[in-house]
Scaffold this active site. Sequence first.
Site, mmCIF file in Angstrom:
data_model
loop_
_atom_site.group_PDB
_atom_site.id
_atom_site.type_symbol
_atom_site.label_atom_id
_atom_site.label_comp_id
_atom_site.label_asym_id
_atom_site.label_seq_id
_atom_site.Cartn_x
_atom_site.Cartn_y
_atom_site.Cartn_z
ATOM 1 N N ASP A 120 4.065 13.446 0.888
ATOM 2 C CA ASP A 120 3.193 14.994 0.692
ATOM 3 C C ASP A 120 3.021 16.026 -0.921
ATOM 4 O OD1 ASP A 120 3.146 15.260 3.537
ATOM 5 O OD2 ASP A 120 5.243 16.649 4.096
ATOM 6 N N HIS A 263 7.063 11.766 -0.224
ATOM 7 C CA HIS A 263 6.610 13.224 -1.297
ATOM 8 C C HIS A 263 5.492 12.172 -2.457
ATOM 9 C CE1 HIS A 263 8.815 14.970 0.622
ATOM 10 N NE2 HIS A 263 8.022 15.852 0.768
HETATM 11 ZN ZN LIG Z 1 5.963 19.777 1.824
#
Ligand SMILES: [Zn+2]
Length: 312
Positions: A120, A263
């Site tokens: 992400d 991430h």
């Molecule tokens: Zn996020």
Amino acid sequence: MTKLKRLLRRRKNLIVVFVAAATSFLLGVMLPVNLRATGRTAPPIQAQVLAVSQPSEQKPIANANGIKGAIARRVEFSQKAIASLDETRFQSSLPSQLKGTTIRQAKLDSQHKAIALTFDDGPWPKTTTQILDILKKNNIKATFFWVGRYLHTYPELGKQVVAAGHAIGNHTWNHQYIKYNEDGAAREIDRTSSLIEELTGVKTTLFRPPGGILNNGLAAYAQKKKYTVVMWSADSLDWRSATQSLMDNVLRQASSGGIVLMHDGGGNRAKTVQALPNIIARLKKQGYKFVTVPELLEMQEEQLKQQKIAKK
Ligand SMILES: [Zn+2]
């Protein structure tokens, strides 16, 4: 998706490419005499594919070297078309019954042992590229949930991710944790999907709400628009964990049909980059296959179908 089905689909794609290339080749051999020295450049691949299926729209192609040049260009075109099909097959559309739903993982038998890595908050300088390199070395396709304004800042990174064959999801434009009315949610989600399509050609049907918040208007809008809202079953907590513990977090929660949250952007992701090769190696050792979220959901559908057949 079964191996056979994948092979058949691939074969179908190849036949389409072959027919397109053959038609295109013939046109290329027949047309250059008329088109010599028009000075126009070749349209991008997608325009060419369209032109092939609609011969009346065939655009003239610059031809300085006569027929030889045309042939060379046609060969190059078909090679490029095959390569681009290879890349886009991971952006396959989702099973229709999953549109507008929220999922945390796929329901898969333990024998399947497939898992989806998701990243992400990118695209992000340095770390996105580092993660792409690690995935490539391991021959793994993953799923990236992009923040629109970062994609706007780093469009080339976004194009690299898509060119490498990974799946893409929408993670809003601004990545905020506030409440949204429908107009606000529409701006966050529509603008991001439009940019993704404009830059990469990918029409995403995956949405992941920032912070995993499901009740602030964003997920509701996404569902209304028939996105599949993709949560996760294994949280690396990489944004607050040391390398070792983020690795432990993933391995402890890994499961067949699982979706792993990590991430590649939104901050310093050096620890994620550091942990990723080990995470992959350990999961591989446990027998996991790595697939994109759309592929994982397709596997679930396929399994459901098989179970229905078995019951009859
Ligand atoms: Zn996020």
